[in-house]
Design an enzyme around this catalytic site. Structure first.
Site, PDB file in Angstrom:
ATOM      1  CG  HIS A  54      -1.714  -1.044   1.592  1.00  0.00           C
ATOM      2  ND1 HIS A  54      -1.250  -2.218   2.127  1.00  0.00           N
ATOM      3  CD2 HIS A  54      -3.054  -1.193   1.494  1.00  0.00           C
ATOM      4  CE1 HIS A  54      -2.260  -3.035   2.338  1.00  0.00           C
ATOM      5  NE2 HIS A  54      -3.367  -2.452   1.952  1.00  0.00           N
ATOM      6  CG  ASP A  57       1.869  -1.125   3.383  1.00  0.00           C
ATOM      7  OD1 ASP A  57       1.152  -0.825   4.359  1.00  0.00           O
ATOM      8  OD2 ASP A  57       1.548  -1.991   2.532  1.00  0.00           O
ATOM      9  CG  MET A  88      -0.112  -6.911  -4.975  1.00  0.00           C
ATOM     10  SD  MET A  88      -0.240  -5.731  -3.614  1.00  0.00           S
ATOM     11  CE  MET A  88      -1.992  -5.641  -3.366  1.00  0.00           C
ATOM     12  CD  GLU A 181      -8.696  -7.959  -0.939  1.00  0.00           C
ATOM     13  OE1 GLU A 181      -7.764  -7.286  -1.462  1.00  0.00           O
ATOM     14  OE2 GLU A 181      -8.599  -8.505   0.154  1.00  0.00           O
ATOM     15  CE  LYS A 183     -12.355  -8.134   5.999  1.00  0.00           C
ATOM     16  NZ  LYS A 183     -11.136  -7.529   6.581  1.00  0.00           N
ATOM     17  CG  HIS A 220     -11.950 -10.980   2.387  1.00  0.00           C
ATOM     18  ND1 HIS A 220     -11.493  -9.910   1.670  1.00  0.00           N
ATOM     19  CD2 HIS A 220     -11.195 -11.024   3.527  1.00  0.00           C
ATOM     20  CE1 HIS A 220     -10.501  -9.319   2.346  1.00  0.00           C
ATOM     21  NE2 HIS A 220     -10.297  -9.985   3.468  1.00  0.00           N
ATOM     22  CG  ASP A 245      -5.489 -10.768  -1.669  1.00  0.00           C
ATOM     23  OD1 ASP A 245      -4.613 -10.663  -2.565  1.00  0.00           O
ATOM     24  OD2 ASP A 245      -5.874  -9.797  -0.983  1.00  0.00           O
ATOM     25  CG  ASP A 255      -9.850 -10.788   7.165  1.00  0.00           C
ATOM     26  OD1 ASP A 255      -9.729 -11.917   6.655  1.00  0.00           O
ATOM     27  OD2 ASP A 255      -9.302  -9.773   6.719  1.00  0.00           O
TER      28      ASP A 255
HETATM   29  C1  GCO Z   1      -8.021  -7.050   4.614  1.00  0.00           C
HETATM   30  C2  GCO Z   1      -7.695  -7.035   3.151  1.00  0.00           C
HETATM   31  C3  GCO Z   1      -6.465  -6.267   2.824  1.00  0.00           C
HETATM   32  C4  GCO Z   1      -6.295  -6.007   1.363  1.00  0.00           C
HETATM   33  C5  GCO Z   1      -5.207  -5.043   1.145  1.00  0.00           C
HETATM   34  C6  GCO Z   1      -4.738  -4.897  -0.260  1.00  0.00           C
HETATM   35  O1  GCO Z   1      -8.952  -7.734   4.937  1.00  0.00           O
HETATM   36  O2  GCO Z   1      -7.363  -6.387   5.416  1.00  0.00           O
HETATM   37  O3  GCO Z   1      -7.575  -8.353   2.734  1.00  0.00           O
HETATM   38  O4  GCO Z   1      -5.345  -6.951   3.323  1.00  0.00           O
HETATM   39  O5  GCO Z   1      -6.069  -7.176   0.648  1.00  0.00           O
HETATM   40  O6  GCO Z   1      -5.616  -3.809   1.633  1.00  0.00           O
HETATM   41  O7  GCO Z   1      -5.710  -4.814  -1.143  1.00  0.00           O
HETATM   42 MN    MN Z   2      -6.766  -9.165   0.929  1.00  0.00          MN
HETATM   43 MN    MN Z   3      -8.323 -10.463   4.743  1.00  0.00          MN
END
Ligand code: GCO
Ligand code: MN
Ligand code: MN
Length: 385
Positions: A54, A57, A88, A181, A183, A220, A245, A255
């Site tokens: 990120h 990071d 990525m 992604e 969740k 997720h 992922d 999670d």
């Molecule tokens: C989570 C997510 C993150 C993303 C990340 C990159 O549940 O915290 O999985 O780890 O994958 O922000 O996209």
């Molecule tokens: Mn992720």
């Molecule tokens: Mn996750």
């Protein structure tokens, strides 16, 4: 069985997971935070092909241009030394309090514009580093009090943001694709676009959807009690599996982001077999973190374990394909028959014939599908019996 990870396996790691110091909502970190350059070198030594990050990071959101440059250069040098690629990149649109009400779906238009600007800047960095996969995880794109956001408005704003950013990628000519992604919840009470299925339907509505796919995460889908294998299969079927992922999760809990393959062995095996057979050539990306009880050595045990387990499953997938008993059981189950078209495209004469023909449902119902034997053979193979 050669279980040595090599660059051609395309294993990559989210640096934020490997370097995770072990904090959780109830406790502080249990390990010293790892330097990302050092983590990148170690991962390269272990056979990883890529790493991902990120923006936050690598440098804080308020870093000056010089500070950004220095931090990026340091990480680039480490990646070059390690022979590791940046597989990525993504934008942190969830940590800073400015995003407490969401980023692309925040009610305040100024917050939404700031979120877009932050993403644009990091897309430029990703473009400079030749990153192919740009990930969007909508961490704060959700709500607790349902009245505060009409989900249809939120989806309009989400679509506007992704189309705008994808337009920028095309405009700049970056050879980059987006992977969204899903969740279901956490950190929000309800997250918009909660599963792979929701995400695929959303992508269909985009103007720039040709460069947008999904980034399914094991944990997720399992939080929602769904089959990850089926989610990945549908993404592949739609031509939209752009990234993945990999981790593990005890179903329907918070999670957990556990070491790949450490839970849900059968679902994970079928996922790996699917990836290996499908021609998917993207990263095998581990978005996971070491158990909080680990010391620094345990971090590398964790990283080795993710790759080792993937390779074990890949070898088991080959054994599955070569096993005569399993082939016979697949035939008995009628698995190959499902690949045969039922009637083909609509045709008036065929519809009439079909409607008026004689059927014997009792006779059709008398067939057994021998799924018990097929599944037991799968278990035998996985357990090495
Ligand atoms: C989570 C997510 C993150 C993303 C990340 C990159 O549940 O915290 O999985 O780890 O994958 O922000 O996209
Ligand atoms: Mn992720
Ligand atoms: Mn996750």
């Amino acid at each position: 069985m050669d279980l040595t990870p090599r660059p051609e396996h395309r294993f990559s790691f989210g640096l934020w997971g490997v370097a995770h110091p072990g904090h959780d909502p109830f406790g502080v970190g249990t390990r010293a935070p790892l330097d990302l350059a050092e983590a990148t070198r170690r991962l390269g030594d272990l056979g990883a092909w890529g790493v991902g990050f990120h923006d936050d990071d690598v440098f804080p959101p308020d870093a000056s241009a010089d500070e950004r440059r220095a931090a990026v250069d340091k990480l680039c040098r480490a990646a070059e030394q390690a022979g590791v690629t940046f597989s990525m990149a993504t934008t942190n649109l969830f940590t800073h309090p400015v995003f407490k009400d969401g980023a692309f779906t925040a009610n305040d238009p100024d917050v939404r514009r700031y979120a877009l600007a932050k993403a644009l800047r990091n897309i430029d960095l990703a473009g400079e580093l030749g990153v192919r996969n740009y990930i969007f995880w909508g961490g704060r794109e959700g709500v607790e009090a349902p009245a505060a956001k009409d989900p249809r408005d939120a989806l309009d704003r989400y679509r506007e943001a992704i189309d705008f950013l994808a337009g920028y990628v095309k405009d700049r000519g970056y050879p980059m694709r987006f992977a969204l992604e899903p969740k279901p919840n956490e950190p929000r009470g309800d997250t918009f676009l909660p599963t792979v299925g929701h995400m695929l339907a959303f992508i269909d509505t985009l103007d720039n959807g040709d460069i947008v796919g999904v980034n399914p995460e094991v944990a997720h889908e399992l939080m929602a009690g769904l089959s990850f294998y089926h989610a990945v299969a549908q993404a592949l079927w739609a031509g939209k599996l752009f990234h993945i992922d990999l981790n593990a999760q005890k179903p329907t809990r918070y999670d957990q982001d556990l070491r790949f393959g450490s839970e849900g062995i059968k679902d994970t095996f079928f996922t790996v077999m699917l990836l290996e057979r499908s021609g998917y050539d993207g990263p095998r990306h581990f978005d996971a973190r070491p158990y909080r009880v680990e010391d620094p050595d345990g971090v590398w045990e964790f990283a080795r374990g993710c790759m080792r387990t993937y390779l074990i499953f890949a070898a088991k997938a080959q054994a599955f394909a070569a096993d005569h008993d399993i082939s016979a059981a697949l035939d008995a189950a009628g698995a190959p028959q499902l690949a045969v078209p039922t009637v083909g495209a609509y045709d008036h004469a065929e519809a009439t014939r079909l409607r008026d023909a004689e059927y014997d449902p009792d006779q059709l119902a008398s067939r057994g599908y021998a799924n018990e034997r097929l599944d037991q053979l799968t278990i035998d193979l996985l357990l090495g019996a």
